[in-house]
Every structure is written in C-alpha cells, then in structure tokens.
Design a protein around this motif. Structure first.
Motif, PDB file in Angstrom:
ATOM      1  N   UNK A 166       1.180  -0.780  -0.145  1.00 33.39           N
ATOM      2  CA  UNK A 166      -0.149   0.170   0.435  1.00 33.39           C
ATOM      3  C   UNK A 166       1.522   1.433   0.431  1.00 33.39           C
ATOM      4  N   UNK A 167       1.887   1.118   0.659  1.00 33.13           N
ATOM      5  CA  UNK A 167       2.583   2.064   0.995  1.00 33.13           C
ATOM      6  C   UNK A 167       3.101   3.175  -0.619  1.00 33.13           C
ATOM      7  N   UNK A 168       3.730   1.371  -0.717  1.00 31.50           N
ATOM      8  CA  UNK A 168       4.582   1.770  -2.385  1.00 31.50           C
ATOM      9  C   UNK A 168       3.962   2.310  -3.402  1.00 31.50           C
ATOM     10  N   UNK A 169       2.484   1.818  -3.591  1.00 28.93           N
ATOM     11  CA  UNK A 169       1.503   2.221  -4.329  1.00 28.93           C
ATOM     12  C   UNK A 169       0.869   3.615  -4.285  1.00 28.93           C
ATOM     13  N   UNK A 170       0.810   3.741  -2.750  1.00 31.20           N
ATOM     14  CA  UNK A 170       0.416   5.817  -2.994  1.00 31.20           C
ATOM     15  C   UNK A 170       1.758   5.947  -2.754  1.00 31.20           C
ATOM     16  N   UNK A 171       2.495   5.816  -2.197  1.00 31.49           N
ATOM     17  CA  UNK A 171       4.004   6.600  -2.577  1.00 31.49           C
ATOM     18  C   UNK A 171       5.070   6.488  -3.292  1.00 31.49           C
ATOM     19  N   UNK A 172       5.328   5.745  -4.633  1.00 27.01           N
ATOM     20  CA  UNK A 172       5.745   5.242  -5.013  1.00 27.01           C
ATOM     21  C   UNK A 172       6.540   6.208  -5.988  1.00 27.01           C
ATOM     22  N   UNK A 173       6.013   7.435  -6.499  1.00 29.17           N
ATOM     23  CA  UNK A 173       6.289   8.405  -6.338  1.00 29.17           C
ATOM     24  C   UNK A 173       7.075   9.790  -6.713  1.00 29.17           C
ATOM     25  N   UNK A 174       6.451  10.001  -5.061  1.00 25.69           N
ATOM     26  CA  UNK A 174       7.396  10.454  -4.304  1.00 25.69           C
ATOM     27  C   UNK A 174       8.685   9.962  -3.738  1.00 25.69           C
ATOM     28  N   UNK A 175       8.438   8.906  -3.640  1.00 24.06           N
ATOM     29  CA  UNK A 175      10.456   7.745  -3.365  1.00 24.06           C
ATOM     30  C   UNK A 175      11.017   7.279  -4.409  1.00 24.06           C
ATOM     31  N   UNK A 176      10.345   7.467  -5.223  1.00 23.79           N
ATOM     32  CA  UNK A 176      11.091   7.457  -6.730  1.00 23.79           C
ATOM     33  C   UNK A 176      11.847   8.292  -7.027  1.00 23.79           C
ATOM     34  N   UNK A 177      10.641   9.413  -7.301  1.00 23.69           N
ATOM     35  CA  UNK A 177      11.556  10.957  -7.485  1.00 23.69           C
ATOM     36  C   UNK A 177      12.330  11.738  -6.520  1.00 23.69           C
ATOM     37  N   UNK A 178      12.586  10.819  -5.256  1.00 24.07           N
ATOM     38  CA  UNK A 178      13.256  11.143  -3.944  1.00 24.07           C
ATOM     39  C   UNK A 178      14.563  10.740  -4.172  1.00 24.07           C
ATOM     40  N   UNK A 179      15.065   9.785  -5.037  1.00 25.23           N
ATOM     41  CA  UNK A 179      15.826   8.924  -5.027  1.00 25.23           C
ATOM     42  C   UNK A 179      16.713   9.459  -6.345  1.00 25.23           C
ATOM     43  N   UNK A 180      16.070   9.571  -7.561  1.00 22.95           N
ATOM     44  CA  UNK A 180      16.368  10.317  -8.432  1.00 22.95           C
ATOM     45  C   UNK A 180      17.197  11.942  -7.994  1.00 22.95           C
ATOM     46  N   UNK A 181      16.564  12.042  -6.812  1.00 21.32           N
ATOM     47  CA  UNK A 181      17.335  13.454  -6.464  1.00 21.32           C
ATOM     48  C   UNK A 181      18.204  13.405  -5.971  1.00 21.32           C
ATOM     49  N   UNK A 182      18.517  12.192  -5.744  1.00 21.95           N
ATOM     50  CA  UNK A 182      19.392  12.060  -4.162  1.00 21.95           C
ATOM     51  C   UNK A 182      20.746  12.367  -5.360  1.00 21.95           C
ATOM     52  N   UNK A 183      21.212  12.123  -6.110  1.00 25.69           N
ATOM     53  CA  UNK A 183      22.617  12.858  -7.487  1.00 25.69           C
ATOM     54  C   UNK A 183      22.467  14.467  -7.355  1.00 25.69           C
ATOM     55  N   UNK A 184      21.216  14.950  -7.582  1.00 22.31           N
ATOM     56  CA  UNK A 184      21.576  15.926  -7.760  1.00 22.31           C
ATOM     57  C   UNK A 184      21.503  17.056  -6.223  1.00 22.31           C
ATOM     58  N   UNK A 185      21.132  16.514  -5.408  1.00 21.29           N
ATOM     59  CA  UNK A 185      21.272  16.716  -4.020  1.00 21.29           C
ATOM     60  C   UNK A 185      23.110  16.304  -3.733  1.00 21.29           C
ATOM     61  N   UNK A 186      23.478  15.815  -3.910  1.00 21.99           N
ATOM     62  CA  UNK A 186      24.755  14.899  -3.800  1.00 21.99           C
ATOM     63  C   UNK A 186      26.102  16.307  -4.291  1.00 21.99           C
ATOM     64  N   UNK A 187      25.530  16.638  -5.903  1.00 23.94           N
ATOM     65  CA  UNK A 187      25.722  17.847  -6.237  1.00 23.94           C
ATOM     66  C   UNK A 187      26.023  19.461  -6.061  1.00 23.94           C
ATOM     67  N   UNK A 188      24.680  19.095  -5.360  1.00 28.55           N
ATOM     68  CA  UNK A 188      24.531  20.637  -4.403  1.00 28.55           C
ATOM     69  C   UNK A 188      25.466  20.699  -4.015  1.00 28.55           C
ATOM     70  N   UNK A 189      25.230  19.844  -2.786  1.00 27.96           N
ATOM     71  CA  UNK A 189      26.202  20.019  -1.782  1.00 27.96           C
ATOM     72  C   UNK A 189      27.842  20.153  -1.667  1.00 27.96           C
ATOM     73  N   UNK A 190      28.398  19.314  -2.703  1.00 33.90           N
ATOM     74  CA  UNK A 190      29.377  19.924  -3.525  1.00 33.90           C
ATOM     75  C   UNK A 190      29.684  20.835  -4.221  1.00 33.90           C
ATOM     76  N   UNK A 191      29.141  20.963  -4.663  1.00 33.65           N
ATOM     77  CA  UNK A 191      28.970  23.047  -5.236  1.00 33.65           C
ATOM     78  C   UNK A 191      29.068  23.603  -3.952  1.00 33.65           C
ATOM     79  N   UNK A 192      28.111  23.861  -3.206  1.00 32.74           N
ATOM     80  CA  UNK A 192      28.228  24.357  -1.829  1.00 32.74           C
ATOM     81  C   UNK A 192      29.358  24.330  -1.294  1.00 32.74           C
TER      82      UNK A 192
END
Length: 179
Positions: free
Chosen positions: A6-32
């Motif tokens: 149920x969790x995956x069905x309801x929030x799979x998109x949020x979890x996927x987008x968050x996982x895909x955003x992690x490399x971007x976040x790492x890049x932002x942290x590296x730039x900062x």
C-alpha cells in the motif's frame, strides 16, 4: 494488500523522485562545498555544513509532498490528543509503523540539521516544529484535500524533530563552529 505494498502504491512516485534527486542533492552539496572552500573554510567544515543544509531540504520536502497530496475520503478533524494514536496502534502493525514512523520523520531531517549545523537549541527546534506541524494540519483542513487534521500528527511531528535534534546535537562535529 500489505502495508508495504500500500505504501509503495500510494507513495512510489514520491519515493522514486526522491531517489532520483539524491545525485542532484549530492551535486548541490559538492558545489556549496567548493564555494565555501573558495571563501576559506576548511574542506571538512565546508562539506559538513553543506551536507547538513542540503540534507535538511532533501529529508523534509518529500514528506511535505506526501502530507499535501490529496487523499480519497472526507477528511476531518481530530482534536483530542492520543485518540488517533491509540486507534492506529490498535490496527495492523504494518499500518501503525507506517503512520507513526512517517509522522516522526516529517521534520526529523530539519531537526537533525538545525541542531548539528547551526547549533540551534533543541527547545527552539521543538517550537519551530510545533508551529510548522500546526500550520500543516491547519492547511490540510482549510484546503479540504481529504486529509484528517490531527493533533496526534502534530505531537508525532514534534517528537520526531526533537529526537532527531538530540541525535544531531550528539553527532555534530565539535570542531565546526557555528556560522
């Protein structure tokens, strides 16, 4: 259907987008970090501060996305403390873990980062979490998005922020002076 399905069905998109955003976040942290290094901060201090700041955002935004996602149902208000919590605990264990764990996590990253990065007093983190959680529950009620506005959600959000702030304070790097 299990709680996890149920969790995956309801929030799979949020979890996927968050996982895909992690490399971007790492890049932002590296730039900062690079920017801070150019300004003269030692590498370890610059990296620590950047990770705390980016982590606070990355660890909070997905939860805010979830709590403002419209839900099927009539919504409502639960203003009597601990009634919702007792009801959730009395249901399926998996559902209770998801509900309680999710509410504890909403401001955990922000609480951890505030205590670790800026050395904000834990009591002020609790006050900020109380104000933010109350605003979320009020907005859910006003927006009429099918969510139940509950005082227990506020209590769990604040507890999560406070627990994480205590951990953040203990795990903060003593050599990093507040900026």
């Amino acid at each position: 259907m299990t709680a996890m399905a149920t969790l995956w069905e309801r929030w799979g998109v949020v979890l996927t987008v968050t996982a895909l955003a992690l490399p971007v976040a790492a890049g932002v942290a590296a730039a900062a970090t690079r920017r801070r290094r150019r300004l003269g901060e030692p590498t370890a201090v610059a990296w620590y501060r950047s990770c705390c700041e980016v982590g606070a955002v990355v660890g909070t935004v997905p939860w805010l996305w979830m709590v403002f996602t419209p839900a099927d149902g009539p919504g409502g208000h639960r203003l009597v403390p601990l009634v919702d919590l007792v009801e959730v605990i009395g249901r399926d264990v998996g559902d209770a873990v998801v509900q309680i764990g999710g509410n504890l996590a909403v401001f955990a990253a922000a609480g951890f980062a505030a205590a670790a990065r800026w050395r904000v007093p834990v009591r002020w983190i609790g006050v900020a979490a109380l104000c933010a959680a109350s605003a979320i529950e009020a907005a859910q009620a006003v927006l009429d998005i099918g969510r139940v506005s509950s005082v227990d959600d506020v209590l769990l959000n604040v507890c999560g922020a406070l627990i994480a702030a205590r951990l953040g304070r203990r795990l903060s790097v003593p050599a990093v002076a507040p900026a």
